[in-house]
Design a protein around this motif. Structure first.
Motif, PDB file in Angstrom:
ATOM      1  N   ALA A 195     -29.722  19.434 -25.391  1.00  0.00           N
ATOM      2  CA  ALA A 195     -28.608  18.500 -25.574  1.00  0.00           C
ATOM      3  C   ALA A 195     -28.084  18.011 -24.222  1.00  0.00           C
ATOM      4  O   ALA A 195     -28.190  18.693 -23.203  1.00  0.00           O
ATOM      5  CB  ALA A 195     -27.484  19.172 -26.353  1.00  0.00           C
ATOM      6  N   ASP A 196     -27.522  16.816 -24.244  1.00  0.00           N
ATOM      7  CA  ASP A 196     -26.884  16.220 -23.067  1.00  0.00           C
ATOM      8  C   ASP A 196     -25.377  16.345 -23.265  1.00  0.00           C
ATOM      9  O   ASP A 196     -24.766  15.578 -24.009  1.00  0.00           O
ATOM     10  CB  ASP A 196     -27.299  14.753 -22.959  1.00  0.00           C
ATOM     11  CG  ASP A 196     -26.713  14.064 -21.736  1.00  0.00           C
ATOM     12  OD1 ASP A 196     -26.124  14.757 -20.884  1.00  0.00           O
ATOM     13  OD2 ASP A 196     -26.833  12.825 -21.643  1.00  0.00           O
ATOM     14  N   VAL A 197     -24.753  17.342 -22.616  1.00  0.00           N
ATOM     15  CA  VAL A 197     -23.394  17.777 -22.961  1.00  0.00           C
ATOM     16  C   VAL A 197     -22.368  17.376 -21.911  1.00  0.00           C
ATOM     17  O   VAL A 197     -22.591  17.546 -20.701  1.00  0.00           O
ATOM     18  CB  VAL A 197     -23.351  19.315 -23.144  1.00  0.00           C
ATOM     19  CG1 VAL A 197     -21.967  19.761 -23.588  1.00  0.00           C
ATOM     20  CG2 VAL A 197     -24.392  19.769 -24.156  1.00  0.00           C
ATOM     21  N   ALA A 217     -25.815  18.646 -36.864  1.00  0.00           N
ATOM     22  CA  ALA A 217     -26.449  17.780 -35.867  1.00  0.00           C
ATOM     23  C   ALA A 217     -27.699  18.408 -35.277  1.00  0.00           C
ATOM     24  O   ALA A 217     -28.719  17.737 -35.081  1.00  0.00           O
ATOM     25  CB  ALA A 217     -25.450  17.447 -34.762  1.00  0.00           C
ATOM     26  N   LEU A 218     -27.632  19.718 -34.985  1.00  0.00           N
ATOM     27  CA  LEU A 218     -28.793  20.383 -34.396  1.00  0.00           C
ATOM     28  C   LEU A 218     -29.931  20.540 -35.390  1.00  0.00           C
ATOM     29  O   LEU A 218     -31.074  20.784 -34.995  1.00  0.00           O
ATOM     30  CB  LEU A 218     -28.384  21.741 -33.825  1.00  0.00           C
ATOM     31  CG  LEU A 218     -27.502  21.695 -32.579  1.00  0.00           C
ATOM     32  CD1 LEU A 218     -27.123  23.103 -32.141  1.00  0.00           C
ATOM     33  CD2 LEU A 218     -28.178  20.948 -31.445  1.00  0.00           C
ATOM     34  N   GLY A 219     -29.619  20.422 -36.685  1.00  0.00           N
ATOM     35  CA  GLY A 219     -30.660  20.508 -37.699  1.00  0.00           C
ATOM     36  C   GLY A 219     -31.158  19.155 -38.179  1.00  0.00           C
ATOM     37  O   GLY A 219     -31.994  19.087 -39.091  1.00  0.00           O
ATOM     38  N   ASP A 220     -30.657  18.075 -37.591  1.00  0.00           N
ATOM     39  CA  ASP A 220     -31.000  16.722 -38.035  1.00  0.00           C
ATOM     40  C   ASP A 220     -31.681  15.977 -36.898  1.00  0.00           C
ATOM     41  O   ASP A 220     -31.036  15.544 -35.948  1.00  0.00           O
ATOM     42  CB  ASP A 220     -29.717  16.000 -38.467  1.00  0.00           C
ATOM     43  CG  ASP A 220     -29.962  14.592 -38.978  1.00  0.00           C
ATOM     44  OD1 ASP A 220     -31.125  14.137 -38.946  1.00  0.00           O
ATOM     45  OD2 ASP A 220     -28.986  13.940 -39.401  1.00  0.00           O
ATOM     46  N   GLU A 221     -32.984  15.789 -37.002  1.00  0.00           N
ATOM     47  CA  GLU A 221     -33.719  15.141 -35.913  1.00  0.00           C
ATOM     48  C   GLU A 221     -33.349  13.669 -35.745  1.00  0.00           C
ATOM     49  O   GLU A 221     -33.662  13.058 -34.713  1.00  0.00           O
ATOM     50  CB  GLU A 221     -35.225  15.268 -36.145  1.00  0.00           C
ATOM     51  CG  GLU A 221     -35.736  14.592 -37.404  1.00  0.00           C
ATOM     52  CD  GLU A 221     -37.218  14.779 -37.607  1.00  0.00           C
ATOM     53  OE1 GLU A 221     -37.795  14.048 -38.441  1.00  0.00           O
ATOM     54  OE2 GLU A 221     -37.804  15.657 -36.952  1.00  0.00           O
ATOM     55  N   GLY A 263     -32.477  15.528 -26.288  1.00  0.00           N
ATOM     56  CA  GLY A 263     -31.456  14.805 -25.550  1.00  0.00           C
ATOM     57  C   GLY A 263     -30.264  14.358 -26.364  1.00  0.00           C
ATOM     58  O   GLY A 263     -29.626  13.346 -26.042  1.00  0.00           O
ATOM     59  N   LEU A 264     -29.905  15.097 -27.417  1.00  0.00           N
ATOM     60  CA  LEU A 264     -28.766  14.724 -28.253  1.00  0.00           C
ATOM     61  C   LEU A 264     -27.501  14.606 -27.410  1.00  0.00           C
ATOM     62  O   LEU A 264     -27.100  15.553 -26.742  1.00  0.00           O
ATOM     63  CB  LEU A 264     -28.554  15.774 -29.347  1.00  0.00           C
ATOM     64  CG  LEU A 264     -27.363  15.534 -30.285  1.00  0.00           C
ATOM     65  CD1 LEU A 264     -27.667  14.385 -31.235  1.00  0.00           C
ATOM     66  CD2 LEU A 264     -27.031  16.804 -31.068  1.00  0.00           C
ATOM     67  N   PRO A 265     -26.812  13.441 -27.434  1.00  0.00           N
ATOM     68  CA  PRO A 265     -25.553  13.315 -26.700  1.00  0.00           C
ATOM     69  C   PRO A 265     -24.446  14.132 -27.383  1.00  0.00           C
ATOM     70  O   PRO A 265     -24.219  13.984 -28.585  1.00  0.00           O
ATOM     71  CB  PRO A 265     -25.241  11.817 -26.761  1.00  0.00           C
ATOM     72  CG  PRO A 265     -26.512  11.152 -27.181  1.00  0.00           C
ATOM     73  CD  PRO A 265     -27.221  12.158 -28.039  1.00  0.00           C
ATOM     74  N   VAL A 266     -23.774  14.974 -26.622  1.00  0.00           N
ATOM     75  CA  VAL A 266     -22.719  15.842 -27.154  1.00  0.00           C
ATOM     76  C   VAL A 266     -21.497  15.715 -26.262  1.00  0.00           C
ATOM     77  O   VAL A 266     -21.608  15.791 -25.033  1.00  0.00           O
ATOM     78  CB  VAL A 266     -23.175  17.313 -27.210  1.00  0.00           C
ATOM     79  CG1 VAL A 266     -22.049  18.201 -27.747  1.00  0.00           C
ATOM     80  CG2 VAL A 266     -24.427  17.463 -28.068  1.00  0.00           C
ATOM     81  N   GLN A 267     -20.339  15.544 -26.895  1.00  0.00           N
ATOM     82  CA  GLN A 267     -19.083  15.520 -26.137  1.00  0.00           C
ATOM     83  C   GLN A 267     -18.101  16.474 -26.792  1.00  0.00           C
ATOM     84  O   GLN A 267     -17.876  16.410 -27.996  1.00  0.00           O
ATOM     85  CB  GLN A 267     -18.511  14.101 -26.106  1.00  0.00           C
ATOM     86  CG  GLN A 267     -17.366  13.932 -25.116  1.00  0.00           C
ATOM     87  CD  GLN A 267     -16.925  12.480 -25.018  1.00  0.00           C
ATOM     88  OE1 GLN A 267     -16.022  12.057 -25.734  1.00  0.00           O
ATOM     89  NE2 GLN A 267     -17.562  11.710 -24.138  1.00  0.00           N
ATOM     90  N   LEU A 268     -17.520  17.372 -25.979  1.00  0.00           N
ATOM     91  CA  LEU A 268     -16.557  18.363 -26.452  1.00  0.00           C
ATOM     92  C   LEU A 268     -15.215  18.143 -25.776  1.00  0.00           C
ATOM     93  O   LEU A 268     -15.142  18.001 -24.553  1.00  0.00           O
ATOM     94  CB  LEU A 268     -17.060  19.775 -26.146  1.00  0.00           C
ATOM     95  CG  LEU A 268     -16.048  20.922 -26.333  1.00  0.00           C
ATOM     96  CD1 LEU A 268     -15.648  21.074 -27.791  1.00  0.00           C
ATOM     97  CD2 LEU A 268     -16.621  22.235 -25.790  1.00  0.00           C
ATOM     98  N   HIS A 269     -14.141  18.129 -26.588  1.00  0.00           N
ATOM     99  CA  HIS A 269     -12.776  18.063 -26.088  1.00  0.00           C
ATOM    100  C   HIS A 269     -12.059  19.327 -26.550  1.00  0.00           C
ATOM    101  O   HIS A 269     -11.997  19.608 -27.750  1.00  0.00           O
ATOM    102  CB  HIS A 269     -12.068  16.819 -26.626  1.00  0.00           C
ATOM    103  CG  HIS A 269     -12.691  15.543 -26.169  1.00  0.00           C
ATOM    104  ND1 HIS A 269     -12.241  14.848 -25.067  1.00  0.00           N
ATOM    105  CD2 HIS A 269     -13.746  14.842 -26.655  1.00  0.00           C
ATOM    106  CE1 HIS A 269     -12.982  13.770 -24.894  1.00  0.00           C
ATOM    107  NE2 HIS A 269     -13.903  13.739 -25.846  1.00  0.00           N
ATOM    108  N   VAL A 270     -11.484  20.076 -25.598  1.00  0.00           N
ATOM    109  CA  VAL A 270     -10.936  21.383 -25.938  1.00  0.00           C
ATOM    110  C   VAL A 270      -9.749  21.718 -25.035  1.00  0.00           C
ATOM    111  O   VAL A 270      -9.696  21.292 -23.875  1.00  0.00           O
ATOM    112  CB  VAL A 270     -12.044  22.456 -25.815  1.00  0.00           C
ATOM    113  CG1 VAL A 270     -12.530  22.598 -24.386  1.00  0.00           C
ATOM    114  CG2 VAL A 270     -11.613  23.791 -26.374  1.00  0.00           C
TER     115      VAL A 270
END
Length: 207
Positions: free
Chosen positions: A163-165, A106-110, A132-139
């Motif tokens: 990124a927007d995390v 994802a970080l390498g794909d504009e 501003g890539l939307p990122v959601q982490l569940h951990v």
């Protein structure tokens, strides 16, 4: 974000595809079940088999398979799987190891539309940048593979990369708590994760 595709002669927006990458256990039934859940919600989901038919029954076997194939080869296979979809703007997603690979892609794909991480993250290159890539982490909380110090540093570095995390933590759950066939499974945490993740995917896959 890339422009949404529209069907010829129609104003209906076609959603961006989701590339869902498996954990170090391989392409297990839980991954197919997750893909089916997303498809039932109207998503186009692709689940490449980075282990080419092999699966593991234990964490030790999974680690051995991952090491035998090698991270660079796993990344290459994931890139090959993503290539036919990339012009449409992919939402990358993955479980544990698959999440770390998804993050790298994802970080390498504009043209990436979003990044959904389930149970796993990855190192971030110093020159990583995204608009501003939307990122959601569940951990899980705590998670032996994703300790607090690491996650705090990861969050800050993702933010610096643009990124927007969002991070969701689940107390007392096992590492791979969304897989019903593993001892880590936590039904309450899993259902809470999918409820939030489906809302996220609804937003990032639309035009």
């Amino acid at each position: 974000m890339g422009a949404a595709l529209r069907g010829q002669g129609s104003d209906q927006v076609t959603r961006s595809p989701i590339l869902l990458l498996h954990s170090m256990y391989g392409l297990r039934p839980a991954v197919h079940a997750a893909a089916d859940r997303l498809r039932a919600a109207g998503h186009e989901v692709h689940v490449p088999d980075l282990y080419e038919g092999r699966t593991a029954d234990s964490a030790e076997d999974g680690m051995a398979l991952k090491e035998e194939i090698g991270r660079e080869e796993l990344l290459r296979r994931a890139v090959v799987a993503a290539a036919p979809l990339s012009d449409r703007g992919i939402v990358y997603a993955g479980f544990s190891l698959g999440g770390s690979i998804a993050q790298n892609l994802a970080l390498g794909d504009e043209k990436a539309r979003g990044l959904l991480l389930l149970h796993g993250t990855s190192d971030i290159a110093d020159d990583a940048a995204t608009d501003g890539l939307p990122v959601q982490l569940h951990v899980a909380d705590p998670d032996p593979f994703e300790p607090h110090d690491w996650l705090n540093a990861w969050y800050l570095r993702m933010g610096r990369a643009g990124a927007d995390v969002e991070v969701y933590r689940y107390q007392g759950a096992g590492h791979l708590f969304t897989d019903p066939d593993l001892p880590d499974y936590d039904e309450e945490a899993a259902e809470a994760t999918w409820k939030v993740a489906l809302g996220f995917l609804e937003e990032v896959t639309e035009g």
